[in-house]
Design an enzyme around this catalytic site. Structure first.
Site, short mmCIF file in Angstrom:
data_model
loop_
_atom_site.label_atom_id
_atom_site.label_comp_id
_atom_site.label_asym_id
_atom_site.label_seq_id
_atom_site.Cartn_x
_atom_site.Cartn_y
_atom_site.Cartn_z
N ASN A 205 -1.13 -18.61 83.00
CA ASN A 205 -2.21 -18.48 83.99
C ASN A 205 -2.21 -19.72 84.89
OD1 ASN A 205 -4.08 -20.54 82.79
ND2 ASN A 205 -3.93 -19.12 81.06
N ASP A 273 -5.60 -14.59 76.55
CA ASP A 273 -6.36 -13.70 75.66
C ASP A 273 -5.44 -12.82 74.82
OD1 ASP A 273 -8.99 -14.50 76.25
OD2 ASP A 273 -8.84 -13.52 78.20
N ASP A 300 -9.45 -16.42 68.92
CA ASP A 300 -10.38 -17.10 69.83
C ASP A 300 -10.74 -18.46 69.22
OD1 ASP A 300 -12.65 -18.02 71.29
OD2 ASP A 300 -12.90 -15.97 72.05
N LYS A 337 -19.86 -16.41 71.91
CA LYS A 337 -18.94 -17.38 71.30
C LYS A 337 -19.65 -18.23 70.25
CE LYS A 337 -15.44 -16.88 74.38
NZ LYS A 337 -14.02 -16.81 74.15
O1 C5P Z 1 -13.36 -15.30 76.58
P1 C5P Z 1 -12.98 -16.28 77.62
O2 C5P Z 1 -11.50 -16.54 77.69
O3 C5P Z 1 -13.56 -16.01 78.97
O4 C5P Z 1 -13.70 -17.62 77.14
C1 C5P Z 1 -13.45 -18.85 77.70
C2 C5P Z 1 -13.75 -19.95 76.70
O5 C5P Z 1 -13.22 -19.61 75.42
C3 C5P Z 1 -13.09 -21.25 77.07
O6 C5P Z 1 -13.89 -22.31 76.54
C4 C5P Z 1 -11.75 -21.16 76.35
O7 C5P Z 1 -11.20 -22.46 76.11
C5 C5P Z 1 -12.15 -20.47 75.08
N1 C5P Z 1 -11.11 -19.61 74.49
C6 C5P Z 1 -10.50 -19.97 73.30
N2 C5P Z 1 -9.58 -19.15 72.71
C7 C5P Z 1 -9.24 -17.97 73.28
C8 C5P Z 1 -9.85 -17.58 74.48
C9 C5P Z 1 -10.76 -18.41 75.07
O8 C5P Z 1 -10.82 -21.06 72.79
N3 C5P Z 1 -8.34 -17.21 72.70
#
Ligand code: C5P
Length: 392
Positions: A205, A273, A300, A337
């Site tokens: 990304n 993701d 996550d 989260k």
């Molecule tokens: O769900 P999303 O990607 O939008 O969430 C963003 C937050 O979650 C950020 O703080 C990112 O560092 C964290 N994140 C993570 N592990 C993932 C996906 C996102 O720690 N697999």
């Protein structure tokens, strides 16, 4: 009580030294000020004296100064010597060991660490002479608060502007090992992840890692021991902290888990993701059409670290890159989260993702704050300062 010896040399930015004195004294750090001849063209000894509430030293050969405190004693009376602003001239003298006035004599005589905050015209800053002097000073262990880039008083544009007082102050705190996060361990994730498709291709990304790296450096400047877990980012490892390099989300998770326990976790990485099922060999073009990618959800990291348990950091900060309905999505993400604070940024087409500026909304346990658009370093310092307050 910690004490600094602040040398104010010439330049239009000398007025910022007054703000620096205010920040230091507010934090309980004593300041003894030394004003050079050219510095005195820009700020008065009286204003420095009023703010430091002590004598301001100006002359090498003043009998009163010598009878009260000799220059050798003065050069060693503080825990740290700070030159802000530092002109090209005083830096050149410091590099060459010239001692032809009080300030340069103190710099040559001191046995204490020295921190300089240069400020000068962009051409002077980029002159090979200044570059060579800076390289020599750094090699000798002089700490440097790099100048900012921007429009200058002389009408030119570029690097050379004195760093803002809060940034110089953070560097002072770090040098004095005196910050509010002293003794705390912080884990910061930063950058993108690369999720391999086959041995030569990956899904990534646009994250540059700028925001996460700046947060790691800002936390370290406040005294924290920082472990930065970075995906592939084209940035140098910040000084004064430990950087662990990873590629995939699963490697990032493993590195974060290995770095626990921690008091603070800031998950600023743009973690992929999903990951494709990795082909053992390079995928080939075929006449049968394009290959299908089978995606699996990645772990996550933020949700995992936020889950209750003995190793949960006291403060977990997540990020949310959104393109619409910022407040609504951010609040939902914070709840989902399980993190304590959430920094939401609108990455919808304004050059924020991968760029140098950020516009954020901070959600905490007590409410929300919308911050003005500012550079990512300033966002990092503001966030680190808030974290510092949380721990004091
Ligand atoms: O769900 P999303 O990607 O939008 O969430 C963003 C937050 O979650 C950020 O703080 C990112 O560092 C964290 N994140 C993570 N592990 C993932 C996906 C996102 O720690 N697999």
């Amino acid at each position: 009580m910690k004490r600094i010896l602040l040398i104010v040399s010439g330049g239009i930015a000398a007025y910022k030294a007054l703000e620096l004195v205010r920040l230091a004294t507010k934090a309980g750090i004593g300041v003894t000020a030394v004003l050079t001849k050219s510095g005195a063209q820009f700020v008065t000894p009286l204003s420095l004296q009023a703010l430091t509430t002590s004598k301001v030293y100006q002359d090498l050969f003043s009998l009163t100064d010598e009878s009260e405190m000799g220059h050798i004693e003065l050069s060693r009376s503080a825990d740290l010597v700070v030159v802000a602003p530092a002109t090209a001239n005083i830096l050149a003298k410091l590099a060459a060991g010239v001692a032809d006035d009080l300030a340069t004599t103190l710099l040559l005589a001191t046995d204490k660490p020295v921190l300089v905050a240069p400020a000068m015209n962009v051409r002077m800053w980029q002159h090979p002479a200044t570059e060579a002097n800076m390289a020599l000073l750094k090699q000798r262990g002089v700490m440097v608060v790099e100048p900012d880039e921007g429009p200058m008083a002389c009408g030119e544009y570029g690097p050379g502007r004195l760093a803002e007082p809060p940034e110089i102050f953070s560097a002072i705190q770090a040098a004095l090992n005196n910050g509010p996060l002293k003794g705390k361990h912080a884990i910061v994730t930063s950058g993108p992840t690369h999720e391999p498709i086959d041995p030569v291709r990956y899904i990534a990304n646009r994250s540059s890692g700028r925001q996460g790296h700046a947060i790691a450096a800002a936390l370290a400047a406040l005294g924290a021991r920082v472990t930065l877990v970075s995906g592939p980012a084209a940035l140098p490892d910040p000084l004064g902290l430990t950087t662990i390099h990873v590629e995939t989300a699963r490697e990032m998770l493993a590195a974060v888990q290995a770095a626990l326990p921690a008091d603070i976790a800031v998950c600023a990485a743009a973690v992929g993701d999903w990951r494709p099922e990795e082909a053992a060999q390079k995928l080939k073009k075929t006449v049968d059409g394009v290959p299908a990618l089978t995606l699996t959800e990645n772990p996550d990291i933020l949700a995992g670290i936020s889950a209750p348990g003995p190793q949960r950091p006291r403060l977990v900060v997540g990020f949310a890159a959104e393109t619409e309905k910022l407040m609504e999505h951010a609040a939902a993400k914070r709840a989902r989260k399980g993190c304590d604070w959430l920094v939401a940024n609108n990455v919808g087409g304004t050059g924020i993702m991968g760029g140098s500026e950020n516009e954020v909304l901070l959600l905490t346990e007590t409410g929300s704050e919308q911050w003005d658009r500012m550079n990512k370093q300033a966002v990092a310092q503001k966030l680190a300062a808030k974290i510092g307050e949380h721990f004091t």
